[in-house]
Write a protein that holds these residues in place. Structure first.
Motif, PDB file in Angstrom:
ATOM      1  N   LEU A 102       0.799  -1.237   0.000  1.00  0.00           N
ATOM      2  CA  LEU A 102       0.000   0.000   0.000  1.00  0.00           C
ATOM      3  C   LEU A 102       0.825   1.277   0.000  1.00  0.00           C
ATOM      4  O   LEU A 102       0.429   2.286  -0.568  1.00  0.00           O
ATOM      5  CB  LEU A 102      -0.941   0.017   1.214  1.00  0.00           C
ATOM      6  CG  LEU A 102      -2.206  -0.833   1.142  1.00  0.00           C
ATOM      7  CD1 LEU A 102      -3.033  -0.609   2.395  1.00  0.00           C
ATOM      8  CD2 LEU A 102      -3.000  -0.539  -0.115  1.00  0.00           C
ATOM      9  N   LYS A 103       1.996   1.249   0.652  1.00  0.00           N
ATOM     10  CA  LYS A 103       2.754   2.492   0.800  1.00  0.00           C
ATOM     11  C   LYS A 103       3.198   3.045  -0.557  1.00  0.00           C
ATOM     12  O   LYS A 103       3.531   4.224  -0.664  1.00  0.00           O
ATOM     13  CB  LYS A 103       3.945   2.320   1.713  1.00  0.00           C
ATOM     14  CG  LYS A 103       5.091   1.512   1.161  1.00  0.00           C
ATOM     15  CD  LYS A 103       6.376   1.851   1.875  1.00  0.00           C
ATOM     16  CE  LYS A 103       6.820   3.264   1.521  1.00  0.00           C
ATOM     17  NZ  LYS A 103       7.982   3.699   2.273  1.00  0.00           N
ATOM     18  N   ARG A 104       3.186   2.185  -1.594  1.00  0.00           N
ATOM     19  CA  ARG A 104       3.647   2.628  -2.917  1.00  0.00           C
ATOM     20  C   ARG A 104       2.492   3.138  -3.778  1.00  0.00           C
ATOM     21  O   ARG A 104       2.685   3.441  -4.946  1.00  0.00           O
ATOM     22  CB  ARG A 104       4.382   1.469  -3.614  1.00  0.00           C
ATOM     23  CG  ARG A 104       5.728   1.172  -2.937  1.00  0.00           C
ATOM     24  CD  ARG A 104       6.304  -0.178  -3.273  1.00  0.00           C
ATOM     25  NE  ARG A 104       7.576  -0.369  -2.575  1.00  0.00           N
ATOM     26  CZ  ARG A 104       7.650  -0.723  -1.288  1.00  0.00           C
ATOM     27  NH1 ARG A 104       6.531  -0.891  -0.581  1.00  0.00           N
ATOM     28  NH2 ARG A 104       8.812  -0.869  -0.674  1.00  0.00           N
ATOM     29  N   THR A 105       1.283   3.256  -3.129  1.00  0.00           N
ATOM     30  CA  THR A 105       0.120   3.733  -3.896  1.00  0.00           C
ATOM     31  C   THR A 105      -0.236   5.144  -3.435  1.00  0.00           C
ATOM     32  O   THR A 105      -0.134   5.463  -2.249  1.00  0.00           O
ATOM     33  CB  THR A 105      -1.096   2.819  -3.624  1.00  0.00           C
ATOM     34  OG1 THR A 105      -1.342   2.820  -2.211  1.00  0.00           O
ATOM     35  CG2 THR A 105      -0.835   1.400  -4.083  1.00  0.00           C
ATOM     36  N   ALA A 106      -0.680   5.965  -4.381  1.00  0.00           N
ATOM     37  CA  ALA A 106      -1.007   7.361  -4.047  1.00  0.00           C
ATOM     38  C   ALA A 106      -2.204   7.410  -3.118  1.00  0.00           C
ATOM     39  O   ALA A 106      -3.230   6.812  -3.391  1.00  0.00           O
ATOM     40  CB  ALA A 106      -1.326   8.127  -5.328  1.00  0.00           C
ATOM     41  N   LEU A 107      -2.067   8.085  -2.022  1.00  0.00           N
ATOM     42  CA  LEU A 107      -3.124   8.448  -1.061  1.00  0.00           C
ATOM     43  C   LEU A 107      -3.618   7.267  -0.215  1.00  0.00           C
ATOM     44  O   LEU A 107      -3.748   7.393   0.997  1.00  0.00           O
ATOM     45  CB  LEU A 107      -4.316   9.125  -1.747  1.00  0.00           C
ATOM     46  CG  LEU A 107      -5.062  10.168  -0.896  1.00  0.00           C
ATOM     47  CD1 LEU A 107      -4.131  11.170  -0.276  1.00  0.00           C
ATOM     48  CD2 LEU A 107      -6.141  10.875  -1.710  1.00  0.00           C
ATOM     49  N   ILE A 108      -3.847   6.073  -0.846  1.00  0.00           N
ATOM     50  CA  ILE A 108      -4.352   4.933  -0.037  1.00  0.00           C
ATOM     51  C   ILE A 108      -3.352   4.605   1.073  1.00  0.00           C
ATOM     52  O   ILE A 108      -3.722   4.342   2.219  1.00  0.00           O
ATOM     53  CB  ILE A 108      -4.598   3.685  -0.914  1.00  0.00           C
ATOM     54  CG1 ILE A 108      -5.652   3.982  -1.974  1.00  0.00           C
ATOM     55  CG2 ILE A 108      -5.039   2.499  -0.043  1.00  0.00           C
ATOM     56  CD1 ILE A 108      -5.870   2.858  -2.952  1.00  0.00           C
ATOM     57  N   GLY A 109      -2.082   4.659   0.765  1.00  0.00           N
ATOM     58  CA  GLY A 109      -1.058   4.394   1.789  1.00  0.00           C
ATOM     59  C   GLY A 109      -1.112   5.436   2.891  1.00  0.00           C
ATOM     60  O   GLY A 109      -1.076   5.109   4.081  1.00  0.00           O
ATOM     61  N   ASN A 110      -1.275   6.708   2.501  1.00  0.00           N
ATOM     62  CA  ASN A 110      -1.350   7.785   3.502  1.00  0.00           C
ATOM     63  C   ASN A 110      -2.590   7.627   4.383  1.00  0.00           C
ATOM     64  O   ASN A 110      -2.544   7.804   5.606  1.00  0.00           O
ATOM     65  CB  ASN A 110      -1.417   9.143   2.814  1.00  0.00           C
ATOM     66  CG  ASN A 110      -0.222   9.391   1.888  1.00  0.00           C
ATOM     67  OD1 ASN A 110      -0.396   9.823   0.749  1.00  0.00           O
ATOM     68  ND2 ASN A 110       0.992   9.113   2.364  1.00  0.00           N
ATOM     69  N   LEU A 111      -3.717   7.258   3.733  1.00  0.00           N
ATOM     70  CA  LEU A 111      -4.970   7.070   4.491  1.00  0.00           C
ATOM     71  C   LEU A 111      -4.833   5.884   5.448  1.00  0.00           C
ATOM     72  O   LEU A 111      -5.366   5.896   6.562  1.00  0.00           O
ATOM     73  CB  LEU A 111      -6.135   6.853   3.522  1.00  0.00           C
ATOM     74  CG  LEU A 111      -6.526   8.071   2.667  1.00  0.00           C
ATOM     75  CD1 LEU A 111      -7.553   7.674   1.608  1.00  0.00           C
ATOM     76  CD2 LEU A 111      -7.082   9.198   3.549  1.00  0.00           C
ATOM     77  N   SER A 112      -4.098   4.859   5.029  1.00  0.00           N
ATOM     78  CA  SER A 112      -3.905   3.681   5.899  1.00  0.00           C
ATOM     79  C   SER A 112      -3.139   4.053   7.160  1.00  0.00           C
ATOM     80  O   SER A 112      -3.534   3.693   8.274  1.00  0.00           O
ATOM     81  CB  SER A 112      -3.130   2.590   5.144  1.00  0.00           C
ATOM     82  OG  SER A 112      -3.832   2.210   3.985  1.00  0.00           O
ATOM     83  N   VAL A 113      -2.061   4.810   6.990  1.00  0.00           N
ATOM     84  CA  VAL A 113      -1.262   5.215   8.163  1.00  0.00           C
ATOM     85  C   VAL A 113      -2.083   6.179   9.021  1.00  0.00           C
ATOM     86  O   VAL A 113      -2.037   6.138  10.252  1.00  0.00           O
ATOM     87  CB  VAL A 113       0.070   5.850   7.732  1.00  0.00           C
ATOM     88  CG1 VAL A 113       0.850   6.353   8.951  1.00  0.00           C
ATOM     89  CG2 VAL A 113       0.920   4.846   6.966  1.00  0.00           C
ATOM     90  N   GLY A 114      -2.879   7.013   8.356  1.00  0.00           N
ATOM     91  CA  GLY A 114      -3.757   7.927   9.104  1.00  0.00           C
ATOM     92  C   GLY A 114      -4.756   7.157   9.940  1.00  0.00           C
ATOM     93  O   GLY A 114      -4.915   7.418  11.149  1.00  0.00           O
ATOM     94  N   TYR A 115      -5.409   6.137   9.335  1.00  0.00           N
ATOM     95  CA  TYR A 115      -6.354   5.293  10.114  1.00  0.00           C
ATOM     96  C   TYR A 115      -5.613   4.612  11.265  1.00  0.00           C
ATOM     97  O   TYR A 115      -6.071   4.614  12.403  1.00  0.00           O
ATOM     98  CB  TYR A 115      -7.004   4.231   9.232  1.00  0.00           C
ATOM     99  CG  TYR A 115      -7.424   3.042  10.055  1.00  0.00           C
ATOM    100  CD1 TYR A 115      -6.624   1.897  10.122  1.00  0.00           C
ATOM    101  CD2 TYR A 115      -8.570   3.091  10.847  1.00  0.00           C
ATOM    102  CE1 TYR A 115      -6.960   0.831  10.953  1.00  0.00           C
ATOM    103  CE2 TYR A 115      -8.906   2.032  11.683  1.00  0.00           C
ATOM    104  CZ  TYR A 115      -8.093   0.906  11.740  1.00  0.00           C
ATOM    105  OH  TYR A 115      -8.415  -0.125  12.589  1.00  0.00           O
TER     106      TYR A 115
END
Ligand SMILES: CC(C)=CCC/C(C)=C/CC/C(C)=C/CC/C(C)=C/COC[C@H](O)COP(=O)(O)O
Ligand SMILES: CC(C)=CCC/C(C)=C/CC/C(C)=C/CC/C(C)=C/COP(=O)(O)OP(=O)(O)O
Ligand SMILES: [Mg+2]
Length: 282
Positions: free
Chosen positions: A130-143
């Protein structure tokens, strides 16, 4: 020993554990007014803090395990790229932390166990993909970061504990997503060479800085909510004002100075100040 403390990023583990313990405390204060029979949850605070410390550390360790090539460029001083810990030892150490943390979580109650198991799997999936995908990775760490409060509230899930801390979850998630986008701007070279498609790479660092700034401002505008909802006292407002100023300076750091490293540090300082505000307002 020191290398393993660096691998788990123990400072983040302590910050996350403190947040989860705050989640227990704030949820207890809110629901104990309706159910005076609930004893003070000292044991649960210890268990919750231990689980989050272990799983956060495991997430950081598995992240560095998968990031070896990126970190050789961006962060060569880290334990694995510097050779102080082997990849295989880092992997098995992280998996062990996930397992112990999740077992303790199920000992607290089934919902805590489910959150811990889900978060553990998400942390591994984030590090691997996920960390290599735009925004989804950021949202995952945010959650994941915001979920520290949900996890604390889940101790009292039968009394509405999760709902009681949902606004804290929202604030922490927004602030973390903004900071993660700034971190992607900071790491853009290593990520690009690794073939990652982060937001900073997909839309460019300038537009990504605007996205991070908008999300950061939304978090600042929403910061009075815990007081307006009578979750936290007016003391919270006084201290969160300091955090809000730091958030604004962090946004200026990425928008005006285009200094992602400085902005990321300021975002983290603002998050820490916000945690103090939650404590003071309890
Ligand atoms: C506006 C407002 C009141 C916001 C609330 C902010 C708040 C209370 C955030 C909670 C922060 C928290 C629970 C942090 C736990 C530890 C942590 C820093 C987790 C996220 O780490 C991921 C990051 O990518 C690690 O990178 P680095 O910090 O550079 O090692
Ligand atoms: C509530 C429970 C049971 C667990 C929560 C676990 C927590 C707090 C997770 C917070 C987020 C976290 C610690 C993620 C770990 C992965 C990580 C380090 C993400 C950022 O990594 P990169 O994008 O690779 O950036 P750097 O490695 O350069 O920091
Ligand atoms: Mg990494």
């Amino acid at each position: 020993m020191r290398a393993y403390l660096q691998l788990i990023r123990y400072g983040n583990c302590l910050m996350a554990a403190f947040s989860a313990a705050l989640g227990v405390l704030i949820a207890y204060n809110i629901i104990s007014g309706n159910a005076a029979t609930i004893p003070f949850p000292l044991n649960e605070i210890i268990y919750v803090g231990s689980v989050v410390f272990l799983i956060t550390g495991a997430g950081n360790g598995i992240n560095d395990y998968y990031d070896i090539e990126i970190d050789r460029i961006n962060k060569p001083e880290r334990p694995i790229p510097s050779g102080r810990i082997s990849k295989s030892k880092a992997f098995y150490f992280s998996i062990s932390l996930f397992a112990v943390g999740t077992m303790i979580a199920f000992f607290i109650n089934t919902i805590c166990g489910a959150i811990a198991l889900f978060n553990s799997l998400l942390l591994i999936f984030y590090a691997a993909t996920l960390k290599r995908t735009a925004l989804i990775g950021n949202l995952s760490v945010g959650y994941l970061t915001g979920s520290t409060f949900l996890f604390g509230g889940a101790v009292f899930y039968t009394n509405g504990g999760i709902e009681a801390v949902s606004v804290l979850f929202l604030l922490a998630t927004l602030a973390t997503v903004a900071r993660e986008i700034v971190k992607d701007i900071e790491d853009i070279e290593g990520d690009r060479q690794d073939g990652a498609s982060t937001l900073a790479i997909s839309i460019g660092p300038e537009k990504a800085a605007y996205v991070a700034s908008i999300i950061g401002f939304i978090a600042v505008l929403a910061s009075p909510l815990p007081y307006l909802q009578s979750l936290l006292s007016v003391r919270y407002l006084a201290v969160v004002f300091i955090a809000d100023i730091l958030f604004v300076v962090a946004v200026a750091g990425i928008l005006k100075e285009k200094n992602a490293a400085k902005s990321s540090r300021l975002f983290k300082m603002a998050m820490f100040a916000a945690l103090i505000a939650f404590l003071v307002g309890t």
